[in-house]
Design an enzyme around this catalytic site. Structure first.
Site, PDB file in Angstrom:
ATOM      1  CG  ASN A   5      11.802   5.962  47.546  1.00 28.33           C
ATOM      2  OD1 ASN A   5      11.794   5.896  48.614  1.00 28.33           O
ATOM      3  ND2 ASN A   5      10.823   5.604  46.649  1.00 28.33           N
ATOM      4  CE  LYS A  52      11.180   1.881  45.715  1.00 36.23           C
ATOM      5  NZ  LYS A  52      10.600   1.470  44.807  1.00 36.23           N
ATOM      6  CG  HIS A  63       6.144   6.044  45.672  1.00 38.92           C
ATOM      7  ND1 HIS A  63       5.863   4.574  45.219  1.00 38.92           N
ATOM      8  CD2 HIS A  63       7.468   6.402  45.216  1.00 38.92           C
ATOM      9  CE1 HIS A  63       6.973   4.357  44.777  1.00 38.92           C
ATOM     10  NE2 HIS A  63       7.952   5.004  44.589  1.00 38.92           N
ATOM     11  CD  GLU A 109       7.016   1.206  45.898  1.00 35.06           C
ATOM     12  OE1 GLU A 109       7.425   1.551  47.121  1.00 35.06           O
ATOM     13  OE2 GLU A 109       7.852   0.789  44.847  1.00 35.06           O
ATOM     14  CD  GLU A 145       8.821   7.561  40.986  1.00 30.35           C
ATOM     15  OE1 GLU A 145      10.073   7.454  40.987  1.00 30.35           O
ATOM     16  OE2 GLU A 145       8.064   7.050  41.928  1.00 30.35           O
ATOM     17  N   GLY A 183      10.883  -0.486  39.770  1.00 34.25           N
ATOM     18  CA  GLY A 183      11.380  -1.568  40.367  1.00 34.25           C
ATOM     19  C   GLY A 183      11.438  -2.830  39.221  1.00 34.25           C
ATOM     20  CB  SER A 226      14.234   0.599  35.930  1.00 31.56           C
ATOM     21  OG  SER A 226      13.421   0.071  36.637  1.00 31.56           O
TER      22      SER A 226
HETATM   23  C1  PEP Z   1      10.877   4.588  43.069  1.00 28.82           C
HETATM   24  O1  PEP Z   1      10.501   3.828  43.997  1.00 28.82           O
HETATM   25  O2  PEP Z   1      10.496   5.700  43.204  1.00 28.82           O
HETATM   26  C2  PEP Z   1      11.398   4.112  42.030  1.00 28.82           C
HETATM   27  C3  PEP Z   1      11.770   4.868  40.639  1.00 28.82           C
HETATM   28  O3  PEP Z   1      12.161   2.762  42.092  1.00 28.82           O
HETATM   29  P1  PEP Z   1      13.224   2.119  40.993  1.00 28.82           P
HETATM   30  O4  PEP Z   1      14.269   3.390  40.658  1.00 28.82           O
HETATM   31  O5  PEP Z   1      13.662   0.915  41.849  1.00 28.82           O
HETATM   32  O6  PEP Z   1      12.395   1.934  39.908  1.00 28.82           O
END
Ligand code: PEP
Length: 255
Positions: free
Chosen positions: A9, A11, A96, A98, A168, A174, A214
């Site tokens: 992803n 982003k 997601h 976000e 998630e 993040g 992460s």
């Molecule tokens: C994500 O944006 O779906 C995500 C898991 O980000 P990160 O790996 O940076 O935590």
């Protein structure tokens, strides 16, 4: 046996030229690995470039990070499901955290998008997960149940088979804080149990559930070896082609 699926992803990162540099290095790193299904999720503007660069590969698909649920209309700034199909997109991330937090997406909106995806033969990567406050209040199961049942309302078993669920935990996205393999496995087993209740045992056994939050080369192998973790949705570490290649390689079964 569920084939693992690992998605990048990106982003709101990566111009066309940065995407090209990434794909060139990534393909060199990954070689002809085909045990894992790989999905690249560029920003809309880089989708045609990435698709073009991946035309020779079988197991690397291109996805989008969001879409509107309507086919067309007066929705300034939005992208529709047929527009994604027109770009040969196969997967689309929906719900997601976000988008839920910053763009006010509710389960009802996510559900509209999920059903619109099936209509266009797009496969949703449906994201669910609790915040830190919800985890501390002991509400993980309640949150996952509400999000999953709401986002998958009126979805048939055959459609569920086209769906990837991404667990998630919001507190791990993040932040550098990863769920432990045990915490993640527990949540994934619960998500699979919900899928059984929403559909049936056979369908739930086939649906792939990714972990996101992460994921890095250092923790990927342990997470990906859990029985109900069928892949990863990777944000930050997917911006570096070598890190992402190492994460993908960590998902290859040992035997
Ligand atoms: C994500 O944006 O779906 C995500 C898991 O980000 P990160 O790996 O940076 O935590």
């Amino acid at each position: 046996m569920r084939k693992k699926i690992i998605a990048a992803n990106w982003k709101m990162h990566m111009t066309q030229s940065e995407s090209e540099a990434f794909i060139t290095t990534f393909l060199r790193e990954i070689g002809d690995l085909d045990e894992i299904e790989i999905v690249i999720l560029p920003p809309f503007t880089a989708i045609p470039k990435v698709t073009e660069l991946l035309t020779q590969t079988q197991n690397i698909k291109v996805g989008a990070q969001n879409m509107h649920w309507e086919r067309s209309g007066a929705f300034t700034g939005e992208i529709s499901p047929p527009m994604l199909r027109d770009l040969f997109v196969r997967y689309v991330v929906l719900g997601h955290s976000e988008r839920r937090a910053m763009f006010c997406e509710t389960d009802e909106i996510v559900n509209r998008k999920v059903r619109a995806a099936y209509e266009q033969n797009l496969r949703p990567i449906l994201c669910v997960g609790e915040t830190l406050a919800e985890r501390e209040r002991g509400e993980v199961e309640k949150v996952l149940s509400t999000q999953l049942r709401g986002s998958l309302a009126n979805v048939e078993a055959r459609e569920l088979l086209e769906t990837v669920v991404a667990y998630e935990p919001v507190w791990a996205i993040g932040t550098g804080k990863t769920a432990t393999a045990d915490q993640a496995q527990e949540a994934h087993a619960f998500v699979r149990q919900l899928l059984r209740e929403i559909s049936d045992d056979a369908t739930a056994e086939k649906v792939r559930i990714q972990y996101g939050g992460s994921v890095k080369p250092e923790n990927a192998r342990q997470l990906l070896s859990q029985p109900d973790i069928d892949g990863a949705l990777v944000g930050g570490a997917s911006l570096d082609p070598r890190s992402f290649a190492q994460i993908v390689q960590a998902g290859v079964p040992n035997d």
